[in-house]
Each structure stands twice: as C-alpha cells, then as structure tokens.
Design a protein around this motif. Structure first.
Motif, PDB file in Angstrom:
ATOM      1  N   ASP A  64      39.854  37.894  48.514  1.00 37.86           N
ATOM      2  CA  ASP A  64      39.315  39.334  47.644  1.00 37.86           C
ATOM      3  C   ASP A  64      38.681  38.309  46.565  1.00 37.86           C
ATOM      4  O   ASP A  64      40.094  38.072  45.857  1.00 37.86           O
ATOM      5  CB  ASP A  64      39.959  40.351  47.910  1.00 37.86           C
ATOM      6  N   ASP A  68      39.118  44.180  40.427  1.00 38.45           N
ATOM      7  CA  ASP A  68      39.823  45.174  40.705  1.00 38.45           C
ATOM      8  C   ASP A  68      39.249  46.787  40.198  1.00 38.45           C
ATOM      9  O   ASP A  68      38.255  47.080  39.848  1.00 38.45           O
ATOM     10  CB  ASP A  68      41.506  45.112  39.764  1.00 38.45           C
ATOM     11  N   ASP A  69      39.590  47.507  41.616  1.00 37.97           N
ATOM     12  CA  ASP A  69      39.721  48.760  41.885  1.00 37.97           C
ATOM     13  C   ASP A  69      39.969  49.435  41.164  1.00 37.97           C
ATOM     14  O   ASP A  69      39.239  50.199  40.598  1.00 37.97           O
ATOM     15  CB  ASP A  69      40.193  49.719  42.854  1.00 37.97           C
ATOM     16  N   ASP A  70      40.534  49.484  40.017  1.00 35.11           N
ATOM     17  CA  ASP A  70      41.749  51.036  38.418  1.00 35.11           C
ATOM     18  C   ASP A  70      40.311  50.326  37.354  1.00 35.11           C
ATOM     19  O   ASP A  70      40.734  50.993  36.603  1.00 35.11           O
ATOM     20  CB  ASP A  70      42.767  49.424  37.662  1.00 35.11           C
ATOM     21  N   ASP A  71      38.900  49.776  37.445  1.00 35.42           N
ATOM     22  CA  ASP A  71      37.780  49.968  36.666  1.00 35.42           C
ATOM     23  C   ASP A  71      37.735  51.205  35.976  1.00 35.42           C
ATOM     24  O   ASP A  71      37.156  51.679  37.365  1.00 35.42           O
ATOM     25  CB  ASP A  71      36.844  49.097  36.470  1.00 35.42           C
TER      26      ASP A  71
END
Length: 71
Positions: A64, A68-71
């Motif tokens: 990966d 990041d998924d936090d955006d």
C-alpha cells in the motif's frame, strides 16, 4: 568490481551505480542446503524458512503506497 546490489530488481540502475544482474539461483535445491548442514548458519536459516513457508494457497502479499484514510 561493481556492487551487485546497485541494481533495481528489474535491472535498471539505482542511485548507487550501474545496473548489474544478480545471479539466477532458481535451480538451487534448498532442501539439500538445509539437510547438508554446511555452512551451519545458512543451513539453519534455510531450514527455518522451509518450516515456516506457506503453501501456495496460504501465501499472499500486500502493498500500500496510497494516501492515508484519515483525509
């Protein structure tokens, strides 16, 4: 002598220097290396890898490099 680790896996040069193809060890009998016992460190490492080697059905890879998924 050039450093054999100066090449990327596809043979393209890295920042370290000119590309050098690594030797093909695909025909090495790893079971024989493990059972021969010489050199001891290599034989031990190979034996450990063989004991923990996943079957073709269990093997997998994950990579990966996305955000990041936090955006």
């Amino acid at each position: 002598m050039e450093n054999p680790l100066s090449a990327q896996p596809d043979g393209t040069p890295s920042a370290a220097g000119a590309a050098v193809r690594l030797p093909d060890f695909s025909d090495v009998d790893v079971y024989a290396v493990a059972t021969r016992g010489e050199p001891p460190v290599l034989a031990g490492a190979v034996a450990h890898l063989l004991r923990n080697w996943p079957s073709g059905n269990d093997a997998g890879a994950y990579f990966d490099n996305g955000p990041d998924d936090d955006d």
